[in-house]
Design a protein around this motif. Structure first.
Motif, PDB file in Angstrom:
ATOM      1  N   PHE A 141     -46.953  30.355 -52.493  1.00 39.05           N
ATOM      2  CA  PHE A 141     -46.435  28.992 -52.550  1.00 39.05           C
ATOM      3  C   PHE A 141     -46.078  28.637 -53.988  1.00 39.05           C
ATOM      4  N   VAL A 142     -45.105  27.728 -54.087  1.00 41.67           N
ATOM      5  CA  VAL A 142     -44.676  27.216 -55.389  1.00 41.67           C
ATOM      6  C   VAL A 142     -45.061  25.746 -55.408  1.00 41.67           C
ATOM      7  N   ILE A 143     -45.563  25.245 -56.522  1.00 47.16           N
ATOM      8  CA  ILE A 143     -45.821  23.799 -56.655  1.00 47.16           C
ATOM      9  C   ILE A 143     -44.913  23.236 -57.742  1.00 47.16           C
ATOM     10  N   TYR A 144     -44.128  22.195 -57.350  1.00 42.66           N
ATOM     11  CA  TYR A 144     -43.289  21.502 -58.329  1.00 42.66           C
ATOM     12  C   TYR A 144     -44.103  20.323 -58.850  1.00 42.66           C
ATOM     13  N   GLY A 145     -45.097  20.623 -59.652  1.00 44.92           N
ATOM     14  CA  GLY A 145     -45.984  19.583 -60.199  1.00 44.92           C
ATOM     15  C   GLY A 145     -45.592  19.288 -61.635  1.00 44.92           C
ATOM     16  N   PRO A 146     -46.547  18.847 -62.446  1.00 44.41           N
ATOM     17  CA  PRO A 146     -46.244  18.629 -63.866  1.00 44.41           C
ATOM     18  C   PRO A 146     -45.609  19.880 -64.504  1.00 44.41           C
ATOM     19  N   THR A 147     -46.026  21.057 -64.025  1.00 46.57           N
ATOM     20  CA  THR A 147     -45.288  22.283 -64.341  1.00 46.57           C
ATOM     21  C   THR A 147     -44.981  22.953 -63.003  1.00 46.57           C
ATOM     22  N   THR A 148     -44.108  23.951 -63.036  1.00 44.27           N
ATOM     23  CA  THR A 148     -43.845  24.695 -61.797  1.00 44.27           C
ATOM     24  C   THR A 148     -44.751  25.918 -61.797  1.00 44.27           C
ATOM     25  N   SER A 149     -45.584  26.041 -60.753  1.00 44.75           N
ATOM     26  CA  SER A 149     -46.466  27.207 -60.678  1.00 44.75           C
ATOM     27  C   SER A 149     -46.226  27.927 -59.366  1.00 44.75           C
ATOM     28  N   MET A 150     -46.606  29.189 -59.323  1.00 44.53           N
ATOM     29  CA  MET A 150     -46.460  29.959 -58.079  1.00 44.53           C
ATOM     30  C   MET A 150     -47.722  30.796 -57.873  1.00 44.53           C
ATOM     31  N   GLY A 178     -36.897  30.100 -66.902  1.00 40.31           N
ATOM     32  CA  GLY A 178     -36.371  31.303 -66.272  1.00 40.31           C
ATOM     33  C   GLY A 178     -37.317  32.488 -66.276  1.00 40.31           C
ATOM     34  N   ASP A 179     -38.592  32.237 -66.554  1.00 36.80           N
ATOM     35  CA  ASP A 179     -39.529  33.345 -66.625  1.00 36.80           C
ATOM     36  C   ASP A 179     -40.803  33.017 -65.833  1.00 36.80           C
ATOM     37  N   ALA A 180     -41.411  34.033 -65.221  1.00 37.48           N
ATOM     38  CA  ALA A 180     -42.686  33.829 -64.522  1.00 37.48           C
ATOM     39  C   ALA A 180     -43.784  34.536 -65.309  1.00 37.48           C
ATOM     40  N   ARG A 181     -44.733  33.739 -65.814  1.00 38.79           N
ATOM     41  CA  ARG A 181     -45.801  34.298 -66.650  1.00 38.79           C
ATOM     42  C   ARG A 181     -47.132  34.206 -65.887  1.00 38.79           C
ATOM     43  N   VAL A 182     -47.874  35.332 -65.834  1.00 40.97           N
ATOM     44  CA  VAL A 182     -49.166  35.322 -65.136  1.00 40.97           C
ATOM     45  C   VAL A 182     -50.160  34.456 -65.904  1.00 40.97           C
ATOM     46  N   VAL A 183     -50.792  33.505 -65.200  1.00 43.63           N
ATOM     47  CA  VAL A 183     -51.835  32.720 -65.864  1.00 43.63           C
ATOM     48  C   VAL A 183     -53.215  33.013 -65.273  1.00 43.63           C
ATOM     49  N   THR A 240     -36.379  26.823 -59.799  1.00 42.20           N
ATOM     50  CA  THR A 240     -35.714  25.945 -60.772  1.00 42.20           C
ATOM     51  C   THR A 240     -34.672  25.077 -60.074  1.00 42.20           C
ATOM     52  N   GLU A 241     -33.904  25.686 -59.154  1.00 38.77           N
ATOM     53  CA  GLU A 241     -32.877  24.920 -58.426  1.00 38.77           C
ATOM     54  C   GLU A 241     -33.507  23.922 -57.459  1.00 38.77           C
ATOM     55  N   ILE A 242     -34.603  24.323 -56.820  1.00 32.83           N
ATOM     56  CA  ILE A 242     -35.255  23.406 -55.870  1.00 32.83           C
ATOM     57  C   ILE A 242     -35.839  22.218 -56.641  1.00 32.83           C
ATOM     58  N   ARG A 243     -36.398  22.496 -57.788  1.00 37.00           N
ATOM     59  CA  ARG A 243     -36.935  21.416 -58.628  1.00 37.00           C
ATOM     60  C   ARG A 243     -35.819  20.422 -58.983  1.00 37.00           C
ATOM     61  N   GLU A 244     -34.648  20.942 -59.267  1.00 35.20           N
ATOM     62  CA  GLU A 244     -33.482  20.114 -59.588  1.00 35.20           C
ATOM     63  C   GLU A 244     -33.113  19.250 -58.360  1.00 35.20           C
ATOM     64  N   THR A 294     -40.213  43.544 -50.514  1.00 33.27           N
ATOM     65  CA  THR A 294     -41.173  42.439 -50.607  1.00 33.27           C
ATOM     66  C   THR A 294     -41.234  41.922 -52.049  1.00 33.27           C
ATOM     67  N   GLY A 295     -41.228  42.806 -53.014  1.00 31.76           N
ATOM     68  CA  GLY A 295     -41.221  42.410 -54.429  1.00 31.76           C
ATOM     69  C   GLY A 295     -40.007  41.558 -54.755  1.00 31.76           C
ATOM     70  N   ARG A 296     -38.850  41.943 -54.227  1.00 35.21           N
ATOM     71  CA  ARG A 296     -37.622  41.194 -54.501  1.00 35.21           C
ATOM     72  C   ARG A 296     -37.643  39.822 -53.825  1.00 35.21           C
ATOM     73  N   ILE A 297     -38.212  39.781 -52.634  1.00 36.05           N
ATOM     74  CA  ILE A 297     -38.323  38.490 -51.921  1.00 36.05           C
ATOM     75  C   ILE A 297     -39.169  37.515 -52.754  1.00 36.05           C
ATOM     76  N   VAL A 298     -40.308  38.000 -53.226  1.00 36.07           N
ATOM     77  CA  VAL A 298     -41.200  37.145 -54.020  1.00 36.07           C
ATOM     78  C   VAL A 298     -40.475  36.658 -55.283  1.00 36.07           C
ATOM     79  N   SER A 299     -39.769  37.553 -55.948  1.00 37.19           N
ATOM     80  CA  SER A 299     -39.026  37.168 -57.170  1.00 37.19           C
ATOM     81  C   SER A 299     -37.962  36.120 -56.868  1.00 37.19           C
ATOM     82  N   GLU A 300     -37.380  36.214 -55.673  1.00 40.11           N
ATOM     83  CA  GLU A 300     -36.327  35.270 -55.292  1.00 40.11           C
ATOM     84  C   GLU A 300     -36.891  33.847 -55.216  1.00 40.11           C
ATOM     85  N   PHE A 301     -38.127  33.708 -54.729  1.00 41.35           N
ATOM     86  CA  PHE A 301     -38.749  32.373 -54.680  1.00 41.35           C
ATOM     87  C   PHE A 301     -38.975  31.830 -56.088  1.00 41.35           C
ATOM     88  N   ALA A 302     -39.365  32.714 -57.007  1.00 39.93           N
ATOM     89  CA  ALA A 302     -39.552  32.274 -58.398  1.00 39.93           C
ATOM     90  C   ALA A 302     -38.214  31.837 -58.982  1.00 39.93           C
TER      91      ALA A 302
END
Ligand code: AHG
Ligand code: MN
Ligand code: MN
Length: 294
Positions: free
Chosen positions: A132-141, A157-162, A28-32, A16-24
């Motif tokens: 969920f991921v949002i491709y907004g002004p920034t990309t958040s998850m 290329g990094d996911a930072r907890v906000v 970047t590619e989906i945003r592209e 499950t941890g790896r699945i979640v990381s895969e979405f993060a």
């Protein structure tokens, strides 16, 4: 982003941890793809909606990446007729691009996912994580797991907890209702009138962005049953269950008008559902209203 990054600390199940990381990682590619694949694909999805090239690129990319992970037993998507089956104990259901009609006006769009211990079609109680991921002004998850919801910013290329503990604010302030008043039933129309007097409108045409408003400011997002569409517009497996799981883990409630979206029965992965997500007090009042009108 390192594949070993565990974005949901405390999890014992590394699949499950790896699945979640895969979405993060895929974000970047989906945003592209959102920037480059803007044309219609000349095809319809199983719900009868026109597909954009970006919907299909996001879907293909996620299917390939997720099925390549050990332990992923199946991939189901809003964009495909049937479930792709492999071997594994975790199952993923995805809305690869939510709000794709916002592509042209360049408004909010995102990806919704649910991770299950049972192959879809299956009820929401079998979710083990959702996000969920949002491709907004920034990309958040936003990721929910074990009754805890975390928000990340994905950048470089990094996911930072906000936000380490996302929770629905106690005082609701916003609402967003889809479908149009002329198509609502009396129970919902009356309740909407009441809420419109004390909350302010936030409706952007992508449920991830609209539900994110509710998670941030408190309130209610609804896409109710419509006269010409008695089960509403949104899909239970790909949209209702994961977003219901997230809002409930954040201390709010989900409903189809009578019960939690996590308890609503499902026959087909593409089944639709009336959908309400928001503060517990607002959902309880909504269900009372529906009961009274029956
Ligand atoms: P999708 O792009 O995955 O088909 O989802 C669109 C959905 C949802 O995100 C949004 O809340 C709703 O459709 C908006 O519908 P209206 O255009 O009827 O407001
Ligand atoms: Mn969607
Ligand atoms: Mn979609």
């Amino acid at each position: 982003m390192s594949k070993s990054t565990d974005l949901t600390p405390g999890m014992t199940d590394t699949t499950t941890g790896r699945i979640v990381s895969e979405f993060a990682d895929a974000a970047t590619e989906i945003r592209e793809a959102i920037a480059t694949e803007r044309q219609f694909a000349d095809e319809e999805n199983p719900s009868g909606e026109s597909q954009l090239a970006a919907d299909l690129v996001a879907d293909d990319l996620l299917e390939e990446r997720l099925l390549a992970l050990d332990g992923v037993g199946s991939y189901a998507s809003e964009e495909r007729e049937s479930v792709t089956v492999d071997e594994g104990h975790r199952h993923v259901a995805v809305d690869p691009l939510d709000g794709s009609s916002n592509l042209e006006p360049n408004s909010g769009m995102g990806t919704i996912f649910g991770v299950y211990d049972t192959q879809p079609p299956t009820i929401g109680r079998n979710l083990v994580a959702a996000g969920f991921v949002i491709y907004g002004p920034t990309t958040s998850m936003v990721v929910a797991r074990n009754d805890r919801v975390r928000e990340y910013i994905i950048h470089d290329g990094d996911a930072r907890v906000v936000d380490d503990d996302v929770s629905v604010p106690t005082d609701p302030t916003v609402y967003g209702f889809g479908g149009g008043r002329e198509n609502w039933n009396d129970a919902f129309a009356d309740y909407a009138t009441e809420l419109q007097e004390r909350l302010k409108l936030r409706y952007g045409g992508a449920m991830i962005a609209d539900v994110s408003q509710v998670l941030t400011y408190g309130g209610l997002f609804s896409y109710p049953a419509l006269e010409y569409r008695p089960t509403g517009k949104l899909r239970l497996q790909f949209e209702g269950q994961p977003m219901g799981y997230i809002v409930e883990a954040a201390g709010g409630k989900s409903s189809d008008g009578q019960q939690s979206l996590l308890d609503r029965g499902i026959d087909d992965i593409h089944d639709r559902t009336p959908l309400h997500l928001g503060n517990t007090s607002l959902i309880e009042r909504l269900e009372e209203r529906y009961e009274r009108y029956e």
